[in-house]
Scaffold this motif. Structure first.
Motif, PDB file in Angstrom:
ATOM      1  N   ILE A  15       0.897  -1.242  -0.002  1.00 56.58           N
ATOM      2  CA  ILE A  15       0.036   0.059   0.044  1.00 56.58           C
ATOM      3  C   ILE A  15       0.905   1.187   0.041  1.00 56.58           C
ATOM      4  O   ILE A  15       1.880   1.439   0.806  1.00 56.58           O
ATOM      5  CB  ILE A  15      -0.947   0.156   1.172  1.00 56.58           C
ATOM      6  CG1 ILE A  15      -1.780  -1.383   1.239  1.00 56.58           C
ATOM      7  CG2 ILE A  15      -1.764   1.412   1.343  1.00 56.58           C
ATOM      8  CD1 ILE A  15      -2.731  -1.317   0.151  1.00 56.58           C
ATOM      9  N   GLN A  16       0.622   2.059  -0.921  1.00 56.41           N
ATOM     10  CA  GLN A  16       1.424   3.403  -0.779  1.00 56.41           C
ATOM     11  C   GLN A  16       0.434   4.508  -0.086  1.00 56.41           C
ATOM     12  O   GLN A  16      -0.740   4.901  -0.381  1.00 56.41           O
ATOM     13  CB  GLN A  16       1.694   3.865  -2.172  1.00 56.41           C
ATOM     14  CG  GLN A  16       2.672   2.694  -3.084  1.00 56.41           C
ATOM     15  CD  GLN A  16       2.956   3.371  -4.278  1.00 56.41           C
ATOM     16  OE1 GLN A  16       2.385   4.176  -4.924  1.00 56.41           O
ATOM     17  NE2 GLN A  16       4.335   2.958  -4.804  1.00 56.41           N
ATOM     18  N   VAL A  17       1.059   5.000   0.895  1.00 51.10           N
ATOM     19  CA  VAL A  17       0.299   6.039   1.562  1.00 51.10           C
ATOM     20  C   VAL A  17       0.311   7.436   0.824  1.00 51.10           C
ATOM     21  O   VAL A  17       1.346   7.876   0.306  1.00 51.10           O
ATOM     22  CB  VAL A  17       1.147   6.263   2.886  1.00 51.10           C
ATOM     23  CG1 VAL A  17       0.373   7.118   3.784  1.00 51.10           C
ATOM     24  CG2 VAL A  17       1.315   4.946   3.690  1.00 51.10           C
ATOM     25  N   TRP A  22       3.053   9.976   6.526  1.00 45.69           N
ATOM     26  CA  TRP A  22       3.813   8.826   5.879  1.00 45.69           C
ATOM     27  C   TRP A  22       3.335   8.942   4.414  1.00 45.69           C
ATOM     28  O   TRP A  22       3.601   7.714   3.726  1.00 45.69           O
ATOM     29  CB  TRP A  22       3.595   7.598   6.267  1.00 45.69           C
ATOM     30  CG  TRP A  22       3.661   7.363   7.932  1.00 45.69           C
ATOM     31  CD1 TRP A  22       3.126   7.364   8.950  1.00 45.69           C
ATOM     32  CD2 TRP A  22       5.219   7.283   8.451  1.00 45.69           C
ATOM     33  NE1 TRP A  22       3.929   7.562  10.084  1.00 45.69           N
ATOM     34  CE2 TRP A  22       5.210   7.109   9.558  1.00 45.69           C
ATOM     35  CE3 TRP A  22       6.540   7.032   7.701  1.00 45.69           C
ATOM     36  CZ2 TRP A  22       6.183   6.976  10.292  1.00 45.69           C
ATOM     37  CZ3 TRP A  22       7.446   6.837   8.263  1.00 45.69           C
ATOM     38  CH2 TRP A  22       7.366   6.845   9.835  1.00 45.69           C
ATOM     39  N   ALA A  23       2.920  10.048   3.741  1.00 44.49           N
ATOM     40  CA  ALA A  23       2.890  10.232   2.280  1.00 44.49           C
ATOM     41  C   ALA A  23       4.065  10.042   1.802  1.00 44.49           C
ATOM     42  O   ALA A  23       4.913  10.460   2.283  1.00 44.49           O
ATOM     43  CB  ALA A  23       1.992  11.641   2.297  1.00 44.49           C
ATOM     44  N   PRO A  40       2.856  -0.085  12.650  1.00 44.37           N
ATOM     45  CA  PRO A  40       3.151  -0.399  11.363  1.00 44.37           C
ATOM     46  C   PRO A  40       4.585   0.305  11.003  1.00 44.37           C
ATOM     47  O   PRO A  40       5.149   1.152  11.634  1.00 44.37           O
ATOM     48  CB  PRO A  40       2.106   0.604  10.652  1.00 44.37           C
ATOM     49  CG  PRO A  40       1.801   1.731  11.463  1.00 44.37           C
ATOM     50  CD  PRO A  40       1.790   1.164  12.658  1.00 44.37           C
ATOM     51  N   PHE A  41       5.504  -0.541  10.043  1.00 42.68           N
ATOM     52  CA  PHE A  41       6.758  -0.102   9.600  1.00 42.68           C
ATOM     53  C   PHE A  41       6.524   0.462   8.097  1.00 42.68           C
ATOM     54  O   PHE A  41       5.810  -0.439   7.404  1.00 42.68           O
ATOM     55  CB  PHE A  41       7.602  -1.190   9.816  1.00 42.68           C
ATOM     56  CG  PHE A  41       7.779  -1.792  11.227  1.00 42.68           C
ATOM     57  CD1 PHE A  41       7.881  -0.923  12.335  1.00 42.68           C
ATOM     58  CD2 PHE A  41       7.747  -3.106  11.448  1.00 42.68           C
ATOM     59  CE1 PHE A  41       7.938  -1.553  13.550  1.00 42.68           C
ATOM     60  CE2 PHE A  41       7.894  -3.695  12.545  1.00 42.68           C
ATOM     61  CZ  PHE A  41       8.020  -2.667  13.610  1.00 42.68           C
ATOM     62  N   TYR A  42       7.192   1.262   7.809  1.00 41.29           N
ATOM     63  CA  TYR A  42       7.039   2.129   6.407  1.00 41.29           C
ATOM     64  C   TYR A  42       8.483   1.974   5.912  1.00 41.29           C
ATOM     65  O   TYR A  42       9.527   1.901   6.528  1.00 41.29           O
ATOM     66  CB  TYR A  42       6.754   3.302   6.280  1.00 41.29           C
ATOM     67  CG  TYR A  42       5.196   3.572   7.221  1.00 41.29           C
ATOM     68  CD1 TYR A  42       4.130   3.590   6.376  1.00 41.29           C
ATOM     69  CD2 TYR A  42       5.295   3.640   8.640  1.00 41.29           C
ATOM     70  CE1 TYR A  42       3.016   3.817   6.943  1.00 41.29           C
ATOM     71  CE2 TYR A  42       3.861   3.944   9.261  1.00 41.29           C
ATOM     72  CZ  TYR A  42       3.015   3.860   8.306  1.00 41.29           C
ATOM     73  OH  TYR A  42       1.692   4.012   9.009  1.00 41.29           O
ATOM     74  N   TYR A  43       8.338   1.993   4.361  1.00 44.60           N
ATOM     75  CA  TYR A  43       9.577   1.969   3.744  1.00 44.60           C
ATOM     76  C   TYR A  43       9.499   3.034   2.476  1.00 44.60           C
ATOM     77  O   TYR A  43       8.252   3.287   2.235  1.00 44.60           O
ATOM     78  CB  TYR A  43      10.331   0.767   3.398  1.00 44.60           C
ATOM     79  CG  TYR A  43       9.566   0.180   2.068  1.00 44.60           C
ATOM     80  CD1 TYR A  43      10.259   0.422   0.869  1.00 44.60           C
ATOM     81  CD2 TYR A  43       8.751  -0.536   2.016  1.00 44.60           C
ATOM     82  CE1 TYR A  43       9.958  -0.035  -0.256  1.00 44.60           C
ATOM     83  CE2 TYR A  43       8.077  -1.161   0.849  1.00 44.60           C
ATOM     84  CZ  TYR A  43       8.707  -0.705  -0.242  1.00 44.60           C
ATOM     85  OH  TYR A  43       8.195  -1.450  -1.303  1.00 44.60           O
ATOM     86  N   ARG A  44      10.432   3.542   1.976  1.00 42.60           N
ATOM     87  CA  ARG A  44      10.429   4.203   0.625  1.00 42.60           C
ATOM     88  C   ARG A  44      11.902   4.111   0.185  1.00 42.60           C
ATOM     89  O   ARG A  44      12.786   3.700   0.703  1.00 42.60           O
ATOM     90  CB  ARG A  44      10.150   5.650   0.717  1.00 42.60           C
ATOM     91  CG  ARG A  44      11.153   6.346   1.483  1.00 42.60           C
ATOM     92  CD  ARG A  44      10.537   8.000   1.472  1.00 42.60           C
ATOM     93  NE  ARG A  44      11.586   8.737   2.308  1.00 42.60           N
ATOM     94  CZ  ARG A  44      11.500   9.705   2.844  1.00 42.60           C
ATOM     95  NH1 ARG A  44      10.483  10.673   2.420  1.00 42.60           N
ATOM     96  NH2 ARG A  44      12.404  10.686   3.320  1.00 42.60           N
TER      97      ARG A  44
END
Length: 153
Positions: A15-17, A22-23, A40-44
């Motif tokens: 899922i892309q925020v 977290w956009a 939640p853990f995010y990445y880019r």
């Protein structure tokens, strides 16, 4: 697949925020139940490569109100697969070994980040190392080996 089956891989849940803090970041809800509980853990991906992050919350703290070591290790395990994603392609893999050194901490509200690199990608094993930081101070350095595995049917 004839188009009737539902693809249920880790990457299929990406899922892309698009709004909020977290956009521009991505995450995998529902792909790993334990990560959902811990994250939640995010990445880019930026000009320096993959970066993973999360905002430390009360649920991430230990009894002393420092970032819990189990949370740090869970985040590091998430990061391993993000760091290695280009060499893993869509292969199924598991963490075979993990070595980590706790060298700092974070507190509620702190941004916790991780960057790393693939040291070597072999036919069946991928060697990864990374550094987790908060406020530009190290929290954990780690290295691990990911083992590629055949998918079980």
């Amino acid at each position: 697949m004839d188009g009737g089956e539902t693809q249920n891989s880790y990457t299929s849940r990406l899922i892309q925020v698009t709004e909020g803090e977290w956009a521009g970041w991505s995450y995998y809800p529902g792909a790993d139940p334990y990560e959902d509980l811990a994250g939640p853990f995010y990445y880019r991906i930026d000009e320096r490569g993959p970066v993973c992050a999360f905002r430390a919350e009360h649920k991430h703290m230990n009894g002393g109100m420092f970032l819990h070591g189990g949370c740090v290790m869970t985040f590091a395990d998430f990061c391993l697969f993000v760091i290695a994603r280009d060499v893993l392609h869509d292969d199924h893999s598991v963490t075979a070994t993990f070595n980590g050194e706790f060298v700092g901490t974070a507190h509620i509200g702190d941004l916790v980040e991780c960057r790393g690199e693939v040291v070597k990608a072999g036919r069946s094993m991928v060697f990864v190392r990374g550094l987790i930081t908060s406020k530009d101070e190290p929290v954990m350095s780690f290295s691990a080996v990911l083992k590629k595995r055949k998918r079980q049917t």
